[in-house]
Design an enzyme around this catalytic site. Structure first.
Site, mmCIF file in Angstrom:
data_model
loop_
_atom_site.group_PDB
_atom_site.id
_atom_site.type_symbol
_atom_site.label_atom_id
_atom_site.label_comp_id
_atom_site.label_asym_id
_atom_site.label_seq_id
_atom_site.Cartn_x
_atom_site.Cartn_y
_atom_site.Cartn_z
ATOM 1 N N CYS B 89 0.811 -1.222 0.000
ATOM 2 C CA CYS B 89 0.000 0.000 0.000
ATOM 3 C C CYS B 89 0.845 1.274 0.000
ATOM 4 O O CYS B 89 0.414 2.291 -0.538
ATOM 5 C CB CYS B 89 -0.982 -0.003 1.161
ATOM 6 S SG CYS B 89 -2.328 -1.172 0.887
ATOM 7 N N HIS B 336 -8.812 4.279 -3.138
ATOM 8 C CA HIS B 336 -7.498 3.701 -2.851
ATOM 9 C C HIS B 336 -6.974 2.901 -4.038
ATOM 10 O O HIS B 336 -6.858 1.674 -3.981
ATOM 11 C CB HIS B 336 -7.615 2.825 -1.592
ATOM 12 C CG HIS B 336 -6.311 2.251 -1.104
ATOM 13 N ND1 HIS B 336 -5.077 2.775 -1.412
ATOM 14 C CD2 HIS B 336 -6.061 1.171 -0.305
ATOM 15 C CE1 HIS B 336 -4.133 2.048 -0.828
ATOM 16 N NE2 HIS B 336 -4.705 1.079 -0.163
#
Lengths: 448, 391
Positions: B89, B336
């Site tokens: 991430c 995201h």
């Protein structure tokens, strides 16, 4: 069942495996209880005789996986009997013969089955599941094997061909009753009756024949059969030995009659006193929790949601499973020689997570602990079934593990007391993958 | 004393969302063109010497193991040096850090950092959810992304009395901000009630506690600080950064009320920038789930450990609060797209420090903004970048 088929069901109770249980996890649970009752360390066992009509791998490492999961020596001998409900008694006799011959000193006998009937078939409502284990040794013990006799007839009764998933029903129940089952079992039972048994374990494949047989034998003075079928239904290869085990809680002569695959075998067990563990057999069989027909079909793999399933990251035949076989099946940890931290699983921890050390001792992890934190996953692709609880556990030996939780997670809390049990984690590319799940100790009866 | 060897002279993102109509290459080009347009004194694409591309998960659109050469070709600058960075991430924030180091080293004067991610070309079942079957066959079985974070929520609630309402207040605040960010995936406000009543995803997290799966791209242009004035009179500098790792499996965590990778990365970044959490004017932090933002603001030192939930509920992290968090809408509302996320967060920091955040503008008192991602197996990697408008 009545709602699904317009008939069937009826009265009585049968046992069905949970969706993450099968003949191997049942066998492991029974074997561990028997060893505990006998007060024996699994490492002392030098042979495993396992009888099940349908091993988890049609061809494959069924016996080796069970032996490893039980923590038996890798040199343990033994055999896997299968192919019919007669397999359980074959395992007992095989073990007894090996001990008598001196090739094994301490043998473990397990009979386990989870009968898989076709949906809508006549015997579906009586098909059950169960497992039982005996420890057979050359020395000590309160019960001894006596006479035995077998009668067989090459006839297709309940059977399953290659590439068939479920058992076929009887072609003609009257034919089976009159020409096969009663003639064979009456003959064998008559021979056992002559030895004046005080207790019987009789087969009852359809819920009626057992009673007919008992009445036939009663004319010669036989006692009623053990109430195993009433508790769990037809447990296949486990049925005869479940009946035997339940009768071994007191001194007496137990006549065990097993039927399956056209063979009837009778064995006499002489109990000079109660056999450790036998008194708990019927209690153990009364566990579980009520369920629905749809849940039963799903647990048996007969009701499968449409859609593509997500494959496991690595296939079960891959190197990772070879490297990890022992540590997963025996639930091993690596205790750091420098700081004592237990690293799990060992194969992915060449250096200690706490101190970086490299000297480790392999140890079996404690099978009991408490919940540090947990989740209940509701959103997963096929083949997962929600809700799926997953918990981080602090085990009694200080190890921390994260494992799935058996059941639906109701009652799961931080601080909940848990034990670890062998379960089937996946049925992957046609084969089972086993590992440990956590089970709420409070739910031990429901989830066993 | 802040590091300040590298200046950010351009930054942009494309509108995040389910961009079914755009290819990976088209998204990248859109972000790059907007970044060029954002440079105050103009920018010739031919000036880019090297690019660092953050794409975390080529498997999500059938491009497993793609290298760094896909992007320059799509941007019309094929031939430049280009490296793909994949670090879970924080891929975008780590590409930014690596880009800054490439400039600071003196090897390159002008560098493009671009994050691009296609999350929606595959269905959810074949996308992130399929992670449930990945990893260790026993210890990670059933581990979808929420399983990596929900255990922290369970424990935080147990130890500190954090409630679902407190978790929900994070989503409500970030959706409020997202509704004021034209680039956000979701531009609607929500209520605490709606969060509480949304479908359970992974107890104790419900649907609106979770960020969406989003396509997107973002790009920033980095130059040697000595050359910043060629491009702008209003530069933003890289004040410091930090990266840290932690054990990858959840059962190896020493705590479930903090993410130690975040704590360690923040410590390094603060030290390098010569500032502390009190001097940060606004922060873009990793809020993949509501609990993550609560942990972040504690681990980054903005609020006391255990007080993240109540601080959120009481508005301390709102745009006009004591420490504004995720003014862009965060991952929860803005979305995201993994590789693009960190670069888009940098863009929001850049706007805030230059006073260009419109309705979302915070009061810039000290001149520092912080950007943070945490992720990877077991949240085992975190990156913190600190930007400043002070020379």
């Amino acid at each position: 069942m009545n709602a699904a088929w317009g008939r069937g069901g009826g009265r009585g109770t049968v046992a069905v495996c949970g969706p993450d249980e099968d003949v191997l996890t049942l066998a492991a649970a029974a074997a561990l209880r028997a060893l505990e009752a006998a007060g024996l360390d699994p490492g002392l066992v030098d042979g495993l005789w396992w009888g099940t009509s349908r091993p988890p791998f049609a061809e494959g490492p069924s016996h080796a996986v069970l032996a490893a999961a039980l923590g038996l020596s890798p040199h343990a001998a033994g055999a896997l009997s299968s192919g019919s409900a007669h397999a359980g008694i074959e395992a007992l006799l095989g073990a007894a013969d090996a001990v008598a011959a001196g090739s094994a000193r301490l043998a473990l006998v397990v009979a386990a089955d989870s009968v898989l009937p076709g949906p809508g078939t006549g015997f579906e409502a009586r098909s059950g599941a169960g497992a039982v284990a005996f420890v057979v040794g050359a020395d000590g013990g309160n019960a001894f094997l006596g006479a035995r006799t077998t009668r067989s007839r090459p006839f297709l009764d309940r059977y399953r061909g290659d590439r068939e998933e479920t058992l076929r029903d009887l072609y003609d129940p009257r034919l089976f009753r009159e020409e096969v089952f009663l003639p064979l079992t009456r003959e064998v039972g008559g021979q056992l009756a002559a030895l004046e048994p005080t207790a019987w374990s009789l087969p009852d494949p359809d819920g009626r024949l057992g009673g007919v047989l008992a009445k036939n034998l009663a004319e010669g003075g036989a006692a009623a059969s053990a109430p195993v079928y009433a508790a769990v239904g037809d447990a296949g290869a486990a049925a005869a030995l479940l009946g035997a085990a339940s009768a071994l809680d007191t001194q007496g002569v137990v006549a065990v009659l097993a039927y399956g695959g056209g063979r009837a075998t009778g064995v006499i067990l002489n109990a000079e006193g109660p056999v450790p563990g036998a008194a708990g057999v019927l209690d153990a069989l009364s566990g579980g929790k009520p369920t629905t027909y749809a849940a039963v079909l799903r647990a048996r793999g007969l009701l499968v949601k449409t859609g593509e399933t997500v494959d496991m990251g690595v296939p079960p035949e891959s190197a990772m499973f070879v490297r990890g076989a022992d540590e997963m099946l025996q639930l091993l940890g690596a205790r750091c020689g420098d700081c004592g931290t237990i690293n799990t699983p060992p194969s992915i921890h060449p250096h200690c997570i706490a101190c970086g050390g490299t000297k480790f001792e392999l140890i079996p992890l404690a099978r009991h602990g408490i919940v540090h934190t947990f989740v209940i996953n509701h959103t997963m692709p096929e083949p997962f079934v929600a809700p799926l609880p997953i918990a981080v556990l602090d085990l009694d030996d200080g190890a921390r593990v994260m494992l799935q939780v058996a059941g639906d997670g109701v009652g799961l809390e931080i601080g909940s007391e848990m034990d670890l049990v062998l379960r089937r984690y996946a049925y992957e590319r046609g084969v089972p993958v086993y590992g440990y799940k956590a089970r709420l100790v409070a739910n031990e009866t429901e989830e066993s | 004393m802040a590091w300040n060897k590298v200046a950010v002279v351009g930054a942009a993102l494309i509108k995040f969302g389910e961009l079914f109509e755009q290819s990976y290459e088209q998204m990248a080009a859109g972000a790059f063109e907007s970044a060029i347009a954002s440079v105050d004194k103009g920018f010739d694409p031919a000036q880019v010497e090297a690019a660092f591309v953050a794409t975390q998960r080529g498997t999500l659109w059938g491009q497993e193991g793609i290298g760094g050469n896909t992007v320059p070709s799509a941007l019309g600058i094929s031939g430049i040096a280009c490296t793909r960075i994949e670090n879970a991430c924080p891929s975008g924030s780590d590409a930014f850090r690596v880009g800054a180091m490439a400039v600071a080293s003196g090897v390159h004067d002008v560098v493009l950092v671009i994050g691009v991610e296609k999350m929606r070309d595959k269905s959810a079942e074949e996308g992130l959810l399929s992670r449930a079957a990945a990893g260790h066959p026993i210890f990670t079985r059933g581990e979808t992304a929420p399983v990596l974070f929900a255990p922290f929520a369970t424990r935080h609630m147990h130890e500190f009395g954090t409630t679902r309402e407190m978790l929900a207040s994070v989503a409500v605040k970030n959706h409020y901000n997202g509704a004021r960010d034209p680039f956000a995936h979701f531009q609607n406000e929500i209520t605490i009630e709606e969060v509480l009543k949304s479908a359970p995803v992974c107890h104790p997290l419900h649907l609106l506690d979770c960020c969406p799966q989003t396509d997107g791209a973002a790009a920033v242009l980095l130059v040697n600080a000595d050359r910043a004035e060629e491009f702008t009179d209003n530069p933003v500098f890289v004040a410091g950064f930090g990266v840290a790792t932690d054990h990858p499996y959840l059962h190896e965590k020493s705590t479930f009320t903090a993410m130690t990778a975040t704590t360690a990365a923040a410590e390094r970044a603060y030290k390098m920038a010569g500032v502390g959490p009190d001097q940060i004017d606004s922060a873009e932090v990793h809020d993949c789930f509501t609990i993550t933002e609560i942990l972040d603001i504690e681990d980054l030192g903005f609020v006391e450990k255990g007080k993240g939930g109540i601080a959120s509920l009481e508005g301390e992290t709102a745009i006009n609060g004591r420490i504004p968090i995720n003014t862009s809408g965060g991952l929860l509302a803005k979305g995201h797209p993994i590789g693009a996320t960190g670069v888009a967060q940098i863009t929001e920091c850049w706007w805030q420090l230059r006073g260009q955040a419109d309705q979302r503008q915070v009061e810039v008192r000290n001149g520092y903004a912080l950007q943070h991602n945490v992720g990877g197996r077991g949240s085992g990697v975190a990156v913190v970048n600190i930007l400043t408008n002070r020379r």
